[in-house]
Design a protein around this motif. Structure first.
Motif, PDB file in Angstrom:
ATOM      1  N   THR A   9       0.850  -1.059  -0.032  1.00  0.00           N
ATOM      2  CA  THR A   9       0.152  -0.043  -0.096  1.00  0.00           C
ATOM      3  C   THR A   9       0.718   1.171  -0.195  1.00  0.00           C
ATOM      4  O   THR A   9       2.116   1.213   0.274  1.00  0.00           O
ATOM      5  N   GLU A  11       0.551   3.624   2.089  1.00  0.00           N
ATOM      6  CA  GLU A  11       1.281   3.901   3.462  1.00  0.00           C
ATOM      7  C   GLU A  11       2.452   3.129   4.055  1.00  0.00           C
ATOM      8  O   GLU A  11       3.470   3.614   4.401  1.00  0.00           O
ATOM      9  N   SER A  12       2.496   1.612   3.504  1.00  0.00           N
ATOM     10  CA  SER A  12       3.603   0.935   3.836  1.00  0.00           C
ATOM     11  C   SER A  12       4.737   1.056   3.132  1.00  0.00           C
ATOM     12  O   SER A  12       5.671   0.892   3.629  1.00  0.00           O
ATOM     13  N   LEU A  14       5.574   4.330   1.981  1.00  0.00           N
ATOM     14  CA  LEU A  14       5.976   5.412   2.525  1.00  0.00           C
ATOM     15  C   LEU A  14       6.721   5.039   3.824  1.00  0.00           C
ATOM     16  O   LEU A  14       7.936   5.557   4.033  1.00  0.00           O
ATOM     17  N   GLU A  15       6.424   4.040   4.657  1.00  0.00           N
ATOM     18  CA  GLU A  15       6.653   3.910   5.804  1.00  0.00           C
ATOM     19  C   GLU A  15       8.125   3.241   5.572  1.00  0.00           C
ATOM     20  O   GLU A  15       9.251   3.388   6.368  1.00  0.00           O
ATOM     21  N   GLU A  16       8.384   2.267   4.855  1.00  0.00           N
ATOM     22  CA  GLU A  16       9.540   1.349   4.737  1.00  0.00           C
ATOM     23  C   GLU A  16      10.622   2.508   4.068  1.00  0.00           C
ATOM     24  O   GLU A  16      11.613   2.542   4.499  1.00  0.00           O
ATOM     25  N   GLU A  18      10.601   5.774   4.616  1.00  0.00           N
ATOM     26  CA  GLU A  18      11.256   6.586   5.852  1.00  0.00           C
ATOM     27  C   GLU A  18      12.328   5.974   6.549  1.00  0.00           C
ATOM     28  O   GLU A  18      13.388   6.519   7.119  1.00  0.00           O
ATOM     29  N   GLN A  19      12.224   4.607   6.790  1.00  0.00           N
ATOM     30  CA  GLN A  19      13.071   3.735   7.571  1.00  0.00           C
ATOM     31  C   GLN A  19      14.188   3.675   6.675  1.00  0.00           C
ATOM     32  O   GLN A  19      15.415   3.646   7.553  1.00  0.00           O
ATOM     33  N   GLU A  22      16.235   6.744   7.050  1.00  0.00           N
ATOM     34  CA  GLU A  22      16.876   7.109   8.494  1.00  0.00           C
ATOM     35  C   GLU A  22      18.168   6.152   8.573  1.00  0.00           C
ATOM     36  O   GLU A  22      19.220   6.518   9.082  1.00  0.00           O
ATOM     37  N   CYS A  48       5.412   4.902  -4.956  1.00  0.00           N
ATOM     38  CA  CYS A  48       4.719   6.016  -4.455  1.00  0.00           C
ATOM     39  C   CYS A  48       4.114   6.877  -5.442  1.00  0.00           C
ATOM     40  O   CYS A  48       2.949   7.222  -5.235  1.00  0.00           O
TER      41      CYS A  48
END
Length: 86
Positions: A9, A11-12, A14-16, A18-19, A22, A48
């Motif tokens: 998805t 959201e998932s 985008l979260e990955e 971001e990780q 980092e 995305c």
């Protein structure tokens, strides 16, 4: 051979992403891992962007008026949208 992953998805993904950012910003990764993370990040960024473009197209189709024009409204003007019930 490993099976292909199911499409993530937005959201998932985008979260990955971001990780990964980092991890890369930490500067503690060996070059090979950093390169692999960067490559994965590029892939996630493209996914995305495609998902956002698809969502934008769907919104445009939904907002289309009879004459084929698209009525563009700022997000804060949603109360003024002519299709809203009062």
């Amino acid at each position: 051979m490993a099976a292909k992953k199911k499409a993530a998805t937005f959201e998932s993904a985008l979260e990955e992403l971001e990780q990964l950012v980092e991890r890369l910003e930490s500067g503690d990764l060996p070059l090979d891992e950093a390169l692999a993370d960067f490559e994965r990040g590029v892939k996630l960024t493209r996914e995305c962007q495609q998902k956002l473009a698809s969502a934008e197209q769907k919104v445009k189709v939904l907002m289309e008026e009879e004459g084929g024009k698209i009525q563009e409204l700022p997000f804060d003007a949603h109360d003024d949208y002519p299709g809203d019930a009062e």
